[in-house]
Design a protein around this motif. Structure first.
Motif, PDB file in Angstrom:
ATOM      1  N   UNK A  35       0.853  -1.191   0.000  1.00 34.27           N
ATOM      2  CA  UNK A  35       0.000   0.000   0.000  1.00 34.27           C
ATOM      3  C   UNK A  35       0.887   1.238   0.000  1.00 34.27           C
ATOM      4  N   UNK A  36       0.379   2.321  -0.562  1.00 34.85           N
ATOM      5  CA  UNK A  36       1.047   3.614  -0.506  1.00 34.85           C
ATOM      6  C   UNK A  36       0.365   4.454   0.556  1.00 34.85           C
ATOM      7  N   UNK A  37       1.143   5.064   1.445  1.00 41.43           N
ATOM      8  CA  UNK A  37       0.590   5.933   2.491  1.00 41.43           C
ATOM      9  C   UNK A  37       0.225   7.269   1.849  1.00 41.43           C
ATOM     10  N   UNK A  38      -1.029   7.674   2.008  1.00 38.04           N
ATOM     11  CA  UNK A  38      -1.511   8.933   1.457  1.00 38.04           C
ATOM     12  C   UNK A  38      -1.468  10.025   2.530  1.00 38.04           C
ATOM     13  N   UNK A  39      -1.864   9.666   3.764  1.00 34.77           N
ATOM     14  CA  UNK A  39      -1.875  10.633   4.864  1.00 34.77           C
ATOM     15  C   UNK A  39      -1.738   9.886   6.185  1.00 34.77           C
ATOM     16  N   UNK A  40      -1.257  10.619   7.194  1.00 35.97           N
ATOM     17  CA  UNK A  40      -1.100  10.070   8.545  1.00 35.97           C
ATOM     18  C   UNK A  40      -1.835  10.986   9.506  1.00 35.97           C
ATOM     19  N   UNK A  41      -2.743  10.410  10.301  1.00 39.84           N
ATOM     20  CA  UNK A  41      -3.482  11.150  11.338  1.00 39.84           C
ATOM     21  C   UNK A  41      -3.347  10.387  12.646  1.00 39.84           C
ATOM     22  N   UNK A  42      -2.330  10.697  13.430  1.00 36.09           N
ATOM     23  CA  UNK A  42      -2.101   9.966  14.681  1.00 36.09           C
ATOM     24  C   UNK A  42      -1.799   8.515  14.382  1.00 36.09           C
ATOM     25  N   UNK A  43      -2.643   7.605  14.903  1.00 35.29           N
ATOM     26  CA  UNK A  43      -2.476   6.165  14.668  1.00 35.29           C
ATOM     27  C   UNK A  43      -3.113   5.693  13.366  1.00 35.29           C
ATOM     28  N   UNK A  44      -3.828   6.583  12.679  1.00 35.37           N
ATOM     29  CA  UNK A  44      -4.536   6.189  11.463  1.00 35.37           C
ATOM     30  C   UNK A  44      -3.702   6.482  10.221  1.00 35.37           C
ATOM     31  N   UNK A  45      -3.609   5.483   9.351  1.00 32.17           N
ATOM     32  CA  UNK A  45      -2.936   5.646   8.067  1.00 32.17           C
ATOM     33  C   UNK A  45      -3.975   5.572   6.962  1.00 32.17           C
ATOM     34  N   UNK A  46      -3.970   6.552   6.088  1.00 31.56           N
ATOM     35  CA  UNK A  46      -4.825   6.519   4.900  1.00 31.56           C
ATOM     36  C   UNK A  46      -3.978   5.898   3.797  1.00 31.56           C
ATOM     37  N   UNK A  47      -4.414   4.742   3.296  1.00 31.19           N
ATOM     38  CA  UNK A  47      -3.635   3.953   2.347  1.00 31.19           C
ATOM     39  C   UNK A  47      -4.346   3.859   1.001  1.00 31.19           C
ATOM     40  N   UNK A  48      -3.542   3.657  -0.048  1.00 29.86           N
ATOM     41  CA  UNK A  48      -4.099   3.570  -1.390  1.00 29.86           C
ATOM     42  C   UNK A  48      -3.278   2.616  -2.249  1.00 29.86           C
TER      43      UNK A  48
END
Length: 78
Positions: free
Chosen positions: A27-40
């Motif tokens: 997966x490619x990391x799109x954004x990081x918000x604390x413990x949450x990773x937005x992946x694509x």
């Protein structure tokens, strides 16, 4: 720890009949918000193996790295 725009090999745990199993995916990391990773995962068109592989759709996911099902992630080096 995670950099947006970079690709990682993620290992997660999944429930199975015999107990938890490991699953790996890129997966490619799109954004990081604390413990949450937005992946694509980008959509594919088949490329040089177009006659053998069908195009795939873009996939998106939010992964909680504090979850008991998150095992590890390793950066993919090119």
């Amino acid at each position: 720890m995670f950099e947006p725009g970079k690709e990682y090999n993620f290992v997660t745990l999944e429930s199975a009949e015999d107990g938890p199993e490991q699953s790996e995916s890129l997966w490619t990391v799109v954004a990081v918000e604390g413990n949450l990773l937005h992946l694509q995962v980008e959509a594919t068109t088949g490329g040089e193996f177009e006659m053998f592989a069908k195009p795939s759709e873009e996939r998106n996911m939010v992964l909680n790295t504090a979850s008991q099902f998150f095992h590890s992630a390793t950066p993919v080096t090119e």
